[in-house]
Write an enzyme that holds these catalytic residues in place. Sequence first.
Site, PDB file in Angstrom:
ATOM      1  N   SER A 105       0.818  -1.223   0.000  1.00 45.84           N
ATOM      2  CA  SER A 105       0.000   0.000   0.000  1.00 45.84           C
ATOM      3  C   SER A 105       0.849   1.270   0.000  1.00 45.84           C
ATOM      4  O   SER A 105       0.445   2.286  -0.570  1.00 45.84           O
ATOM      5  CB  SER A 105      -0.943   0.003   1.202  1.00 45.84           C
TER       6      SER A 105
ATOM      7  N   THR B   3       2.793  -4.267  15.673  1.00 47.89           N
ATOM      8  CA  THR B   3       3.618  -3.062  15.839  1.00 47.89           C
ATOM      9  C   THR B   3       2.850  -1.831  15.352  1.00 47.89           C
ATOM     10  O   THR B   3       1.697  -1.931  14.932  1.00 47.89           O
ATOM     11  CB  THR B   3       4.909  -3.193  15.012  1.00 47.89           C
TER      12      THR B   3
ATOM     13  N   HIS C 187       3.488  -0.239  12.723  1.00 48.34           N
ATOM     14  CA  HIS C 187       3.612  -0.141  11.273  1.00 48.34           C
ATOM     15  C   HIS C 187       2.291   0.284  10.616  1.00 48.34           C
ATOM     16  O   HIS C 187       2.263   1.114   9.709  1.00 48.34           O
ATOM     17  CB  HIS C 187       4.028  -1.520  10.725  1.00 48.34           C
TER      18      HIS C 187
HETATM   19  C1  DLZ Z   1       5.379  -3.929   5.601  1.00 49.67           C
HETATM   20  C2  DLZ Z   1       3.888  -3.993   5.482  1.00 49.67           C
HETATM   21  C3  DLZ Z   1       3.116  -4.464   6.556  1.00 49.67           C
HETATM   22  C4  DLZ Z   1       3.696  -4.898   7.854  1.00 49.67           C
HETATM   23  N1  DLZ Z   1       1.798  -4.572   6.453  1.00 49.67           N
HETATM   24  C5  DLZ Z   1       1.198  -4.194   5.276  1.00 49.67           C
HETATM   25  C6  DLZ Z   1      -0.219  -4.309   5.148  1.00 49.67           C
HETATM   26  O1  DLZ Z   1      -0.958  -4.774   6.027  1.00 49.67           O
HETATM   27  N2  DLZ Z   1      -0.755  -3.892   3.973  1.00 49.67           N
HETATM   28  C7  DLZ Z   1       0.000  -3.388   2.945  1.00 49.67           C
HETATM   29  O2  DLZ Z   1      -0.563  -3.022   1.901  1.00 49.67           O
HETATM   30  N3  DLZ Z   1       1.338  -3.299   3.060  1.00 49.67           N
HETATM   31  C8  DLZ Z   1       1.948  -3.700   4.190  1.00 49.67           C
HETATM   32  N4  DLZ Z   1       3.298  -3.614   4.312  1.00 49.67           N
HETATM   33  C9  DLZ Z   1       4.102  -3.214   3.113  1.00 49.67           C
HETATM   34  C10 DLZ Z   1       4.231  -1.693   2.902  1.00 49.67           C
HETATM   35  O3  DLZ Z   1       3.031  -1.149   2.369  1.00 49.67           O
HETATM   36  C11 DLZ Z   1       5.381  -1.414   1.889  1.00 49.67           C
HETATM   37  O4  DLZ Z   1       5.172  -2.181   0.732  1.00 49.67           O
HETATM   38  C12 DLZ Z   1       6.745  -1.745   2.464  1.00 49.67           C
HETATM   39  O5  DLZ Z   1       6.960  -1.073   3.690  1.00 49.67           O
HETATM   40  C13 DLZ Z   1       7.860  -1.353   1.471  1.00 49.67           C
HETATM   41  O6  DLZ Z   1       7.864   0.046   1.220  1.00 49.67           O
END
Ligand code: DLZ
Length: 157
Positions: A65, A94, A96
Site C-alpha cells: 500500500s 507493531t 507499522h
Molecule cells: C510492511 C507492510 C506491513 C507490515 N503490512 C502491510 C499491510 O498490512 N498492507 C499493505 O498493503 N502493506 C503492508 N506492508 C508493506 C508496505 O506497504 C510497503 O510495501 C513496504 O513497507 C515497502 O515500502
Amino acid sequence: MATANNNLSKYDVSRVPDGKNSRIALVVSEWNKEITEALFQGAKNTLIDHNVLNKNIVRIDVPGSFELIYGANSAQRMDFDAIIAIGCIIQGETRHFEFISNAVAQGIKDLNINGKAPVVFCVLTDETIEQSIARSGGDKGNKGVEAAFTALRMTSL
Ligand code: DLZ
C-alpha cells in the site's frame, strides 16, 4: 466514520455517469492479495457495467500500500480521467499499521490537491482479516464497487 448505515455498494445507478469515454487506472497493492484482488474485481466489473471499455481500464500492480502513492502519481502523468488506489492494511503487533495508513491517506490526499486526475481511496484499514473479507465482497459490500462508482462520479466534475 462508520459505514454500517452507508453502504455505497447499493448505489443509485441513475447517478453514475456513463463511462464509455473514460480511461481509468487501477493501482493495486499486492499485500493481502486475496482482498485486493476481490476489490479489484468489484471495481473492474462495475466500470464495465457502466460502459468503460476494457482497453480503457489499466491495471498497475505495486508491492504494498505504501507504493500506491508512487503508482498513482505515475498514473496521474498519463492520460487517465480517474485513478483508483486499491490496498488492504491490516493491524499487526507493531505501529507499522499507523505509519503506513497515515502515509497512504496523506499521500493520496496530496495527489488529489496537486495532480491532474482524481485519485479514489480504496484502501481498507482494518483490525482483522475478517473485517477486510466483509468489505471485499462479504456482508459489508465490496469497497471496490463503491470506488468505481466514486471514480465515475469524479470524471464528470
Ligand atoms: C510492511 C507492510 C506491513 C507490515 N503490512 C502491510 C499491510 O498490512 N498492507 C499493505 O498493503 N502493506 C503492508 N506492508 C508493506 C508496505 O506497504 C510497503 O510495501 C513496504 O513497507 C515497502 O515500502
